[in-house]
Design an enzyme around this catalytic site. Structure first.
Site, PDB file in Angstrom:
ATOM      1  CG  LEU A  60      -2.040  -1.122   1.294  1.00  0.00           C
ATOM      2  CD1 LEU A  60      -2.624  -0.863   2.720  1.00  0.00           C
ATOM      3  CD2 LEU A  60      -3.068  -0.929   0.255  1.00  0.00           C
ATOM      4  CG  ASP A  61      -0.108   4.793  -2.136  1.00  0.00           C
ATOM      5  OD1 ASP A  61      -0.451   5.514  -1.244  1.00  0.00           O
ATOM      6  OD2 ASP A  61      -1.055   4.735  -3.095  1.00  0.00           O
ATOM      7  CE  LYS A  62       5.130   9.334   3.899  1.00  0.00           C
ATOM      8  NZ  LYS A  62       6.292  10.558   3.820  1.00  0.00           N
ATOM      9  CB  THR A  72      -3.017   3.753   0.397  1.00  0.00           C
ATOM     10  OG1 THR A  72      -3.232   4.286  -0.813  1.00  0.00           O
ATOM     11  CG2 THR A  72      -4.058   2.756   0.596  1.00  0.00           C
TER      12      THR A  72
END
Length: 295
Positions: free
Chosen positions: A103-105, A107
């Site tokens: 998961l990106d930062k 999210t």
């Protein structure tokens, strides 16, 4: 029993299969004192496998965890440039585990962590079409033409993205809350989908991974999966989804796109929605130990 070397390394919980292939190619792995090569097989009962000169230790105890990742944390175990890492949220008692996907930062939401490299590899592989459900607040209120594009599939710079299910949960004067189900794990896929229709994501959260949901797990909290939950994850990857073999990123077949998507519309509040759980995922004989933590 002999198995491919990268599979053995993944089962030992050291890394994913892909990482193992990189280690083998770089000469870090030896079998019986000789440099290993890609495609080589080994028997852990007979062969002496070493990584960087250290004997391979097969882990007998598997760990399966669920984490409610907060915003602002990087999905990495080591990154000297990151302000916060998800490894900070993992108690040392669980040992070395790694995330299943990313998961990106910015999210938040559900992440699965494990030292079971083989299961992790299958859960991440697109051929198994494991559904991931996201809730996204986006800017503005998309028009029906934009919503129709979502159900037909969106052309991104790395191929078509085919959401399995799209629903509008709630609309406000200047923003809309969507539920979106995807079966791939491409980088920033949800954000790029909504950017392509002119409605950037304000906030994004993953709320389900296969049959797993956050339930009452607080932000930043982590817990072991129960025996039943682990069995359900294994059920998801018993066989690749045959229909997904056509769903390649470079597939631009209009026949396939129409057959898959034109019969589906966006689901609005009050209408029946397609279940995000695939059929056939029931787990039999789980009454015993169904609530036991699986570590």
């Amino acid at each position: 029993m002999k198995s491919r070397l990268q599979k053995v390394m993944a089962q030992a919980g050291l890394c994913s299969r892909r990482e193992a292939e990189t280690w083998i190619s770089s000469g870090r792995v030896t079998i019986n004192g000789r440099p290993a090569v890609l495609g080589q097989v080994a028997d852990t009962d007979v062969d002496k496998i070493a990584i960087d000169g250290r004997p391979l230790q097969m882990r007998l105890q598997r760990v399966y965890l669920i984490l409610n990742k907060p915003r602002g944390y990087t999905t990495s175990l080591k990154d000297r440039h990151a302000e916060h890492l998800i490894s900070e949220l993992i108690p040392s008692k669980f040992g070395r585990v790694f995330p299943v996907g990313r998961l990106d930062k910015e999210t938040s939401g559900l992440m699965v962590l494990t030292n079971d490299g083989l299961l992790a590899h299958h859960l991440m592989h697109p051929s198994y079409a494991v559904p991931k459900v996201y809730e996204a607040w986006v800017e503005g209120v998309p028009r029906r033409a934009h919503l129709a594009r979502l159900t037909r599939g969106i052309q991104l710079d790395d191929g078509y993205s085919h959401p399995r299910d799209v629903r509008v949960i709630r609309t406000e004067s200047n923003r809309t809350l969507f539920s979106l189900t995807l079966t791939e794990g491409r980088k920033r896929e949800v954000r790029r989908i909504f950017e392509s229709i002119g409605h950037p994501v304000i906030s994004l959260k993953r709320v389900a991974f296969g049959s797993l949901t956050l339930g009452g797990l607080g932000e930043g909290d982590i817990r072991p999966l129960t025996h039943r939950e682990v069995k359900e994850l294994y059920t998801l990857v018993e066989q690749p989804q045959r229909k997904n073999s056509k769903n390649r990123r470079d597939d631009r077949s209009s026949e396939y796109t129409q057959s898959r998507f034109t019969a589906r519309g966006v689901k609005y509040p009050g209408r029946a929605a397609i279940s995000t759980r695939q059929s056939g995922h029931t787990v039999g004989n789980t009454r015993r130990n169904s609530g036991r933590d699986y570590r």
